[in-house]
Design a protein around this motif. Structure first.
Motif, PDB file in Angstrom:
ATOM      1  N   CYS A 169      -5.783  -3.232  -7.731  1.00 59.39           N
ATOM      2  CA  CYS A 169      -4.843  -3.176  -7.091  1.00 59.39           C
ATOM      3  C   CYS A 169      -3.730  -4.396  -7.785  1.00 59.39           C
ATOM      4  O   CYS A 169      -4.609  -5.287  -7.834  1.00 59.39           O
ATOM      5  N   THR A 225     -11.238   1.667  -3.149  1.00 60.56           N
ATOM      6  CA  THR A 225     -10.221   1.229  -2.430  1.00 60.56           C
ATOM      7  C   THR A 225     -10.254   0.232  -4.196  1.00 60.56           C
ATOM      8  O   THR A 225     -10.825   0.020  -4.522  1.00 60.56           O
ATOM      9  N   ASP A 242      -7.617   5.790   0.375  1.00 58.47           N
ATOM     10  CA  ASP A 242      -9.026   5.769   1.456  1.00 58.47           C
ATOM     11  C   ASP A 242      -9.343   5.973   1.512  1.00 58.47           C
ATOM     12  O   ASP A 242     -10.813   6.768   2.323  1.00 58.47           O
ATOM     13  N   CYS A 255     -10.254  -6.564  -3.442  1.00 60.36           N
ATOM     14  CA  CYS A 255     -10.085  -7.409  -1.977  1.00 60.36           C
ATOM     15  C   CYS A 255     -10.154  -6.679  -1.630  1.00 60.36           C
ATOM     16  O   CYS A 255      -9.607  -6.312   0.284  1.00 60.36           O
ATOM     17  N   ARG A 256     -10.164  -5.087  -1.375  1.00 62.93           N
ATOM     18  CA  ARG A 256     -11.215  -4.197  -1.174  1.00 62.93           C
ATOM     19  C   ARG A 256      -9.751  -3.388   0.565  1.00 62.93           C
ATOM     20  O   ARG A 256     -10.345  -2.897   0.677  1.00 62.93           O
ATOM     21  N   SER A 257      -8.919  -3.516  -0.522  1.00 60.47           N
ATOM     22  CA  SER A 257      -7.885  -2.480   0.143  1.00 60.47           C
ATOM     23  C   SER A 257      -7.489  -1.058  -0.509  1.00 60.47           C
ATOM     24  O   SER A 257      -7.711  -0.603  -1.705  1.00 60.47           O
ATOM     25  N   ILE A 264       0.926  -1.350   0.281  1.00 62.10           N
ATOM     26  CA  ILE A 264      -0.016  -0.330  -0.080  1.00 62.10           C
ATOM     27  C   ILE A 264       0.521   1.030  -0.356  1.00 62.10           C
ATOM     28  O   ILE A 264       1.563   1.740   0.562  1.00 62.10           O
TER      29      ILE A 264
END
Length: 215
Positions: free
Chosen positions: A28, A16, A10, A20-22, A2
């Motif tokens: 990503c 995000t 974020d 994967c919602r990162s 990240i």
């Protein structure tokens, strides 16, 4: 990994990864790496040749619903690129028509668009082929989610009608689970005399079909 920009996005915008919602912009790098699997060719329903761009899990199970149910249209380019990879394995002739599997009318109204139709158009534009929405779907039948193999087949039986094409066709859809949806789409085309060459999909659910072979 990240980055500072991802973390800031974020924090400030709630941005995000759709896979994967990162924190981050778009999809990503980790999820993109997981999508770099070679397409798989296998025998689908009734022995129909099918090519899937990749497995449904762990990434596409999130990307596809985000695109078609949540209106994340920025994912369309990525999904179309995955389809293009599967199309290259299918190697259709230049006169082949790309025919999308239609969604239920109520789902199209709720979403505001037919996702398979949009993807087929984009795939046709990128590949130099043509797409045609030859299949229509009536209001019978329910959403396939949560249904078993036999229930899926019964749910869709005789719910699609097709217009006869002048050229061979390749069916386009997002996900193949038991193959019931693609089977009904192909049968509707065959009933009007179409030469159905096979199907190309973005994802195949992990447990279908057994004994698949790599293209």
């Amino acid at each position: 990994m990240i980055t500072f920009i991802d973390a800031a996005a974020d924090l400030l915008l709630g941005s995000t990864c759709a896979g994967c919602r990162s924190p981050g912009w778009g999809v990503c790098r980790g999820c993109l790496d997981l999508l770099r699997t070679p397409p798989h060719a296998f025998g689908g329903p009734d022995g129909l040749p099918v090519v899937a761009a990749g497995p449904y899990r762990p990434v596409l199970e999130h990307l596809i619903p985000r695109y078609k149910d949540d209106g994340a249209l920025h994912l369309e380019r990525l999904l179309a690129e995955l389809l293009a990879g599967a199309l290259a394995v299918a190697r259709p002739a230049p006169d082949t028509l790309l025919v999308p599997v239609p969604s239920l009318p109520r789902n199209v109204r709720a979403r505001g668009f037919d996702h398979a139709r949009r993807l087929a158009r984009r795939l046709a534009s990128d590949s130099g082929l043509k797409s045609a929405a030859l299949i229509s779907r009536d209001r019978r039948g329910h959403d396939q989610a949560g249904l078993g193999r036999s229930d899926r087949s019964t749910n869709l039986e005789c719910t699609m009608k097709a217009r006869p094409p002048r050229y061979p066709v390749l069916v386009i859809d997002d996900v193949i689970t038991t193959g019931a949806t693609i089977r009904e789409a192909c049968r509707s085309l065959e009933r009007v005399g179409a030469d159905v060459l096979g199907a190309v999909v973005i994802a195949q659910v992990d447990d279908y079909p057994p004994g698949r072979t790599k293209a």
